[in-house]
Design an enzyme around this catalytic site. Structure first.
Site, PDB file in Angstrom:
ATOM      1  N   ARG A 103     -23.051  -8.581  39.261  1.00 20.71           N
ATOM      2  CA  ARG A 103     -22.715  -7.415  40.075  1.00 20.71           C
ATOM      3  C   ARG A 103     -21.669  -7.823  41.106  1.00 20.71           C
ATOM      4  O   ARG A 103     -21.704  -8.931  41.642  1.00 20.71           O
ATOM      5  CB  ARG A 103     -23.950  -6.886  40.811  1.00 20.71           C
ATOM      6  CG  ARG A 103     -24.926  -6.130  39.937  1.00 20.71           C
ATOM      7  CD  ARG A 103     -26.084  -5.564  40.742  1.00 20.71           C
ATOM      8  NE  ARG A 103     -26.889  -6.604  41.342  1.00 20.71           N
ATOM      9  CZ  ARG A 103     -26.840  -6.980  42.612  1.00 20.71           C
ATOM     10  NH1 ARG A 103     -26.042  -6.353  43.459  1.00 20.71           N
ATOM     11  NH2 ARG A 103     -27.595  -7.950  43.070  1.00 20.71           N
TER      12      ARG A 103
ATOM     13  N   TYR B 125     -20.315  -5.626  32.843  1.00 22.47           N
ATOM     14  CA  TYR B 125     -21.479  -6.501  32.989  1.00 22.47           C
ATOM     15  C   TYR B 125     -22.640  -5.884  33.778  1.00 22.47           C
ATOM     16  O   TYR B 125     -22.435  -5.298  34.846  1.00 22.47           O
ATOM     17  CB  TYR B 125     -21.066  -7.805  33.675  1.00 22.47           C
ATOM     18  CG  TYR B 125     -22.083  -8.908  33.496  1.00 22.47           C
ATOM     19  CD1 TYR B 125     -22.032  -9.740  32.394  1.00 22.47           C
ATOM     20  CD2 TYR B 125     -23.114  -9.083  34.411  1.00 22.47           C
ATOM     21  CE1 TYR B 125     -22.977 -10.738  32.207  1.00 22.47           C
ATOM     22  CE2 TYR B 125     -24.065 -10.078  34.233  1.00 22.47           C
ATOM     23  CZ  TYR B 125     -23.982 -10.906  33.123  1.00 22.47           C
ATOM     24  OH  TYR B 125     -24.925 -11.895  32.940  1.00 22.47           O
TER      25      TYR B 125
ATOM     26  N   LYS C 125     -29.226  -0.292  38.494  1.00 26.06           N
ATOM     27  CA  LYS C 125     -29.079  -0.327  39.941  1.00 26.06           C
ATOM     28  C   LYS C 125     -28.386   0.937  40.466  1.00 26.06           C
ATOM     29  O   LYS C 125     -28.723   1.441  41.539  1.00 26.06           O
ATOM     30  CB  LYS C 125     -28.319  -1.592  40.365  1.00 26.06           C
ATOM     31  CG  LYS C 125     -29.050  -2.900  40.003  1.00 26.06           C
ATOM     32  CD  LYS C 125     -30.385  -2.937  40.615  1.00 26.06           C
ATOM     33  CE  LYS C 125     -31.395  -4.002  40.284  1.00 26.06           C
ATOM     34  NZ  LYS C 125     -31.161  -5.296  39.861  1.00 26.06           N
TER      35      LYS C 125
ATOM     36  N   HIS D  90     -36.699  -1.824  44.620  1.00 28.72           N
ATOM     37  CA  HIS D  90     -36.363  -2.997  43.804  1.00 28.72           C
ATOM     38  C   HIS D  90     -37.619  -3.847  43.654  1.00 28.72           C
ATOM     39  O   HIS D  90     -37.734  -4.924  44.235  1.00 28.72           O
ATOM     40  CB  HIS D  90     -35.251  -3.772  44.531  1.00 28.72           C
ATOM     41  CG  HIS D  90     -34.585  -4.845  43.728  1.00 28.72           C
ATOM     42  ND1 HIS D  90     -33.880  -5.876  44.317  1.00 28.72           N
ATOM     43  CD2 HIS D  90     -34.477  -5.061  42.394  1.00 28.72           C
ATOM     44  CE1 HIS D  90     -33.379  -6.667  43.375  1.00 28.72           C
ATOM     45  NE2 HIS D  90     -33.730  -6.196  42.207  1.00 28.72           N
TER      46      HIS D  90
ATOM     47  N   SER E 192     -32.587 -10.297  44.531  1.00 31.03           N
ATOM     48  CA  SER E 192     -32.130 -10.716  43.207  1.00 31.03           C
ATOM     49  C   SER E 192     -32.289 -12.221  43.045  1.00 31.03           C
ATOM     50  O   SER E 192     -32.007 -12.985  43.975  1.00 31.03           O
ATOM     51  CB  SER E 192     -30.666 -10.333  43.012  1.00 31.03           C
ATOM     52  OG  SER E 192     -30.521  -8.937  43.133  1.00 31.03           O
TER      53      SER E 192
ATOM     54  N   CYS F  34     -34.937 -14.019  42.944  1.00 27.02           N
ATOM     55  CA  CYS F  34     -35.966 -14.638  43.794  1.00 27.02           C
ATOM     56  C   CYS F  34     -37.367 -14.532  43.190  1.00 27.02           C
ATOM     57  O   CYS F  34     -38.359 -14.662  43.906  1.00 27.02           O
ATOM     58  CB  CYS F  34     -35.940 -14.040  45.193  1.00 27.02           C
ATOM     59  SG  CYS F  34     -34.509 -14.570  46.149  1.00 27.02           S
TER      60      CYS F  34
ATOM     61  N   ASP G  38     -38.439  -5.184  37.667  1.00 31.28           N
ATOM     62  CA  ASP G  38     -37.267  -5.022  38.546  1.00 31.28           C
ATOM     63  C   ASP G  38     -37.291  -3.763  39.411  1.00 31.28           C
ATOM     64  O   ASP G  38     -36.871  -3.816  40.549  1.00 31.28           O
ATOM     65  CB  ASP G  38     -35.988  -5.035  37.701  1.00 31.28           C
ATOM     66  CG  ASP G  38     -34.746  -5.398  38.507  1.00 31.28           C
ATOM     67  OD1 ASP G  38     -34.775  -6.412  39.231  1.00 31.28           O
ATOM     68  OD2 ASP G  38     -33.746  -4.670  38.420  1.00 31.28           O
TER      69      ASP G  38
ATOM     70  N   ARG H  52     -28.059 -13.833  31.175  1.00 24.75           N
ATOM     71  CA  ARG H  52     -29.201 -12.912  31.085  1.00 24.75           C
ATOM     72  C   ARG H  52     -29.650 -12.698  29.645  1.00 24.75           C
ATOM     73  O   ARG H  52     -28.869 -12.841  28.712  1.00 24.75           O
ATOM     74  CB  ARG H  52     -28.796 -11.552  31.673  1.00 24.75           C
ATOM     75  CG  ARG H  52     -28.392 -11.593  33.155  1.00 24.75           C
ATOM     76  CD  ARG H  52     -29.505 -11.176  34.062  1.00 24.75           C
ATOM     77  NE  ARG H  52     -29.227 -11.488  35.458  1.00 24.75           N
ATOM     78  CZ  ARG H  52     -30.043 -11.123  36.453  1.00 24.75           C
ATOM     79  NH1 ARG H  52     -31.158 -10.457  36.214  1.00 24.75           N
ATOM     80  NH2 ARG H  52     -29.763 -11.448  37.697  1.00 24.75           N
TER      81      ARG H  52
HETATM   82  P1  GTP Z   1     -33.187 -10.327  39.300  1.00 28.47           P
HETATM   83  O1  GTP Z   1     -33.326 -10.018  37.847  1.00 28.47           O
HETATM   84  O2  GTP Z   1     -31.826 -10.853  39.645  1.00 28.47           O
HETATM   85  O3  GTP Z   1     -33.561  -9.179  40.176  1.00 28.47           O
HETATM   86  O4  GTP Z   1     -34.110 -11.616  39.614  1.00 28.47           O
HETATM   87  P2  GTP Z   1     -35.703 -11.821  39.734  1.00 28.47           P
HETATM   88  O5  GTP Z   1     -36.154 -11.470  41.112  1.00 28.47           O
HETATM   89  O6  GTP Z   1     -36.404 -11.158  38.612  1.00 28.47           O
HETATM   90  O7  GTP Z   1     -35.838 -13.425  39.622  1.00 28.47           O
HETATM   91  P3  GTP Z   1     -36.433 -14.344  38.444  1.00 28.47           P
HETATM   92  O8  GTP Z   1     -37.902 -14.137  38.216  1.00 28.47           O
HETATM   93  O9  GTP Z   1     -35.556 -14.187  37.256  1.00 28.47           O
HETATM   94  O10 GTP Z   1     -36.267 -15.808  39.073  1.00 28.47           O
HETATM   95  C1  GTP Z   1     -35.037 -16.302  39.518  1.00 28.47           C
HETATM   96  C2  GTP Z   1     -35.101 -17.791  39.721  1.00 28.47           C
HETATM   97  O11 GTP Z   1     -36.168 -18.145  40.623  1.00 28.47           O
HETATM   98  C3  GTP Z   1     -35.369 -18.561  38.442  1.00 28.47           C
HETATM   99  O12 GTP Z   1     -34.526 -19.672  38.397  1.00 28.47           O
HETATM  100  C4  GTP Z   1     -36.805 -18.982  38.560  1.00 28.47           C
HETATM  101  O13 GTP Z   1     -37.064 -20.164  37.856  1.00 28.47           O
HETATM  102  C5  GTP Z   1     -37.002 -19.147  40.064  1.00 28.47           C
HETATM  103  N1  GTP Z   1     -38.424 -18.884  40.472  1.00 28.47           N
HETATM  104  C6  GTP Z   1     -39.162 -17.807  40.125  1.00 28.47           C
HETATM  105  N2  GTP Z   1     -40.429 -17.894  40.635  1.00 28.47           N
HETATM  106  C7  GTP Z   1     -40.475 -19.050  41.333  1.00 28.47           C
HETATM  107  C8  GTP Z   1     -41.506 -19.701  42.100  1.00 28.47           C
HETATM  108  O14 GTP Z   1     -42.646 -19.237  42.239  1.00 28.47           O
HETATM  109  N3  GTP Z   1     -41.170 -20.893  42.686  1.00 28.47           N
HETATM  110  C9  GTP Z   1     -39.920 -21.451  42.555  1.00 28.47           C
HETATM  111  N4  GTP Z   1     -39.684 -22.611  43.157  1.00 28.47           N
HETATM  112  N5  GTP Z   1     -38.932 -20.863  41.830  1.00 28.47           N
HETATM  113  C10 GTP Z   1     -39.194 -19.688  41.226  1.00 28.47           C
HETATM  114  C1  SPV Z   2     -30.104  -7.976  40.148  1.00 25.47           C
HETATM  115  O1  SPV Z   2     -29.015  -8.461  40.490  1.00 25.47           O
HETATM  116  O2  SPV Z   2     -30.990  -7.680  40.984  1.00 25.47           O
HETATM  117  C2  SPV Z   2     -30.396  -7.750  38.716  1.00 25.47           C
HETATM  118  C3  SPV Z   2     -29.308  -7.942  37.738  1.00 25.47           C
HETATM  119  O3  SPV Z   2     -31.499  -7.369  38.376  1.00 25.47           O
HETATM  120  S1  SPV Z   2     -28.272  -6.553  37.588  1.00 25.47           S
HETATM  121  O4  SPV Z   2     -28.825  -5.653  36.589  1.00 25.47           O
HETATM  122  O5  SPV Z   2     -26.962  -7.046  37.111  1.00 25.47           O
HETATM  123  O6  SPV Z   2     -28.152  -5.858  38.833  1.00 25.47           O
HETATM  124 MN    MN Z   3     -32.944  -7.106  40.175  1.00 26.09          MN
END
Ligand code: GTP
Ligand code: SPV
Ligand code: MN
Length: 618
Positions: A73, A215, A224, A244, A266, A268, A291, A387
């Site tokens: 994004r 993308y 979003k 979110h 995002s 996290c 999400d 992704r």
């Molecule tokens: P978006 O799709 O961008 O909104 O991201 P998301 O919030 O769904 O994050 P996602 O679960 O994909 O995790 C993002 C990163 O954080 C990855 O590299 C994970 O491995 C890491 N991660 C997730 N949960 C944990 C946790 O409990 N501890 C740690 N240390 N890292 C974590």
């Molecule tokens: C985020 O950035 O929080 C995502 C990926 O979940 S996107 O769909 O590209 O916004």
């Molecule tokens: Mn997201």
């Protein structure tokens, strides 16, 4: 399907207007069938944009490599073009809507030449739910058409639902790369240069105009753009919340379930928490969303969360059979991979997949790549924001009620972010107002390499900074109003602030995270039951040091550190909020939030003076 199959004169007129203006070679209305998906994907394969993966390893799955300028994004190119600038507020880029439409119209003229314009009639939320919203995306991208097929409900059944005069959100999208006569993409991801990319929202008229990027959230306009930015505006006007947030169901050993939502910025950890496998015996977790959630009151006065997407657009790097087996299994077939590495036998590989790269790879930019573990500076094979797009129905832990048109009653709302220090593992808000305050101050600490002069923290209120479609001060006020509208405060979800990302001074994780987070969810479950071991502290309600069973590798000292109230750290936090952060909202900041901040400061000062009435266990 053809445009003449659509019985909605308003939609037909808009399709005609856009196609006359953008001049695609043809117009195609998606019916949402699998055969159609296959045919559209085949077109991308023939263009050299999509690579079919080995059907024995990843059946019916494809790899796309985007342009290096088009990998995430682009917040700098995202605009909330409300009539008045103050209505976009301090967290959004604003351009006058008349001016922006003029700029964009110049870009859109003839922009689809040489391409097919796809008409994607889609539903955010289960088709037919009174809470779902219908959007129509007109796009010249096969990648977008295929991703929308997985991420949303698309086609004939939604067109029927729309009827002859149903309301829909207009979503216009072009990759911004018209083709000359006889020209093809020739294997190159089409997009426009950065200064011509626009992700534009017109909140008053509920329109989305996106140009120049193919993308993710820039281009899959249901996600979003619609389900958050435009939906926040509709939610404000209609009295609900568009957030979110992941939604999960957690079940205790006695078989009793509760629903929890969680908002983390995002990347996290939402996908990971949504699909977590508890390490504590007898407990299970099921996923409803990873999400986005829409929340509103049910007839019983409880707050219900509805899952609005039909797929996962998940972060790939770091995903493994160890860290998130449910995501791995969801993405074994019928999946689109974007910007990961390709193996010689046409499988995919990425950093953190859990095993070494098998031989020679092609990296996300199409170059040969051989793993060299001795070279700590080796460029990764996969883009950090690569992704997978996978159908939610393929997730082994999908909850049986994930498509319930009423949503599910929420017991707890979690906020969180990456905070190496100060913020403890978990604390609970005293009230909805206190919880709204905690949401408003969410931040993720950024590394020294990131340019963000001042505090070193990027505040990301409710994990919604890039997604609030109006003035963020008004958005906080809307949160307070929703809470005040509860039939009884006891019916409201309890609000928690969690932090899985505490580090030691040496930079090591203090908390193992992932499946071990179930220990914290258990304490939250107990809080909802009113049986948790708790202690009142200056910052909120916290677990006693023995309330949460320690995972392997976490010592009693670590646990004390994780649950410590760092009074000086919090006083610095208060200072930063008061002097650097809250002033950005001006007079739109609700008074209750600054009062909650004052109260917090008083409690902290009392504790510092050793006069704390409650917690001073140290
Ligand atoms: P978006 O799709 O961008 O909104 O991201 P998301 O919030 O769904 O994050 P996602 O679960 O994909 O995790 C993002 C990163 O954080 C990855 O590299 C994970 O491995 C890491 N991660 C997730 N949960 C944990 C946790 O409990 N501890 C740690 N240390 N890292 C974590
Ligand atoms: C985020 O950035 O929080 C995502 C990926 O979940 S996107 O769909 O590209 O916004
Ligand atoms: Mn997201």
């Amino acid at each position: 399907m053809k445009v003449s199959d659509i019985k909605h004169p308003g939609l037909v007129a808009w399709i005609r207007e856009v196609s006359d203006y953008c001049t695609p070679d043809s117009v195609y209305v998606m019916d949402g069938s699998v055969d159609e998906y296959d045919a559209i994907m085949q077109k991308s394969v023939e263009n050299g944009i999509a690579i079919p993966l080995n059907p024995e390893k990843k059946p019916n799955s494809f790899l796309f490599r985007s342009d290096p300028s088009d990998v995430a994004r682009v917040e700098k190119r995202t605009f909330i073009a409300s009539a008045k600038q103050e209505d976009a507020g301090p967290t959004n880029n604003w351009i006058d809507p008349v001016e922006l439409k003029k700029t964009l119209k110049d870009l859109y003229r003839g922009c689809m030449k040489g391409r097919t314009m796809y008409v994607i009639v889609f539903s955010m939320g289960p088709v037919g739910s009174e809470f779902s919203k219908i959007g129509v995306e007109l796009t010249d991208s096969e990648y977008v058409a295929c991703n929308m097929f997985i991420m949303t409900r698309v086609g004939r059944k939604v067109i029927e639902e729309l009827g002859t005069d149903g309301f829909f959100i207009h979503c216009l999208h072009s990759v911004g790369k018209p083709l000359a006569d006889g020209e093809t993409d020739g294997g190159k991801w089409p997009c426009a240069p950065m200064e011509k990319k626009y992700i534009a929202h017109f909140p008053e008229t509920r329109e989305i105009w996106s140009f120049g990027s193919g993308y993710g959230g820039n281009a899959l306009l249901g996600k979003k753009c619609l389900a958050l930015r435009i939906a926040t505006v509709m939610a404000r006007d209609e009295g609900w919340l568009a957030e979110h947030m992941l939604i999960l169901k957690i079940t205790n050993p006695e078989g009793r379930s509760r629903y929890i939502t969680a908002a983390f910025p995002s990347a996290c950890g939402k996908t990971n928490l949504a699909m977590l496998i508890p390490t504590i015996p007898g407990w299970t977790v099921h996923t409803l969303s990873d999400d986005i959630a829409w929340l509103r009151y049910g007839k019983d006065g409880r707050l219900y969360a509805m899952s609005v997407e039909a797929g996962f657009f998940g972060v790939v790097p770091g995903t493994s059979m160890k860290s998130n087996p449910n995501a791995m299994l969801a993405a074994q077939k019928n999946t689109i991979y974007t910007n990961v590495a390709l193996t010689e036998d046409k499988d995919v590989w990425w950093e953190g997949i859990g095993y070494d790269a098998p031989g020679k790879l092609i990296d996300w930019q199409g170059n040969e790549w051989i793993q060299n573990k001795a070279d700590k500076d080796q460029k990764p094979s996969s883009h950090p924001n690569s992704r997978f797009t996978a159908p939610a129905s393929q997730c082994p832990c999908i909850s049986d009620d994930w498509e319930d048109p009423r949503g599910v009653p929420v017991s707890a709302i979690l906020f969180g972010g990456r905070r190496p220090s100060t913020i403890p593992l978990v604390h609970m808000a005293r009230s909805w107002t206190h919880g709204t305050f905690l949401g408003s101050i969410v931040g993720s600490e950024i590394t020294a390499a990131t340019l963000d002069a001042g505090s070193g923290i990027r505040r990301d209120p409710m994990a919604m900074k890039p997604f609030i479609g109006y003035n963020a001060g008004d958005y906080f006020n809307h949160w307070l109003k929703v809470g005040a509208a509860a039939k009884s405060q006891d019916l409201l979800p309890k609000i928690f602030y969690v932090n899985w990302f505490r580090k030691t001074p040496e930079g090591k994780w203090l908390w193992p995270g992932y499946g071990e987070n179930s220990r914290v969810l258990k304490w939250i479950f107990e809080c909802c039951d009113g049986v948790a071991k708790t202690v009142d502290t200056p910052i909120g309600i916290m677990p006693t040091v023995d309330a949460i069973d320690r995972p392997e590798g976490v010592s009693e000292e670590d646990m004390k550190e994780l649950l410590n109230v760092d009074v000086d750290g919090w006083l610095k936090e208060v200072d930063d909020i008061r002097n650097n952060y809250y002033p950005t909202f001006g007079d739109r900041l609700p008074r209750q939030l600054s009062e909650t901040l004052d109260e917090l400061e008083q409690r902290l000062k009392k504790a510092k003076a050793g006069k704390c009435c409650c917690c001073c266990k140290k």
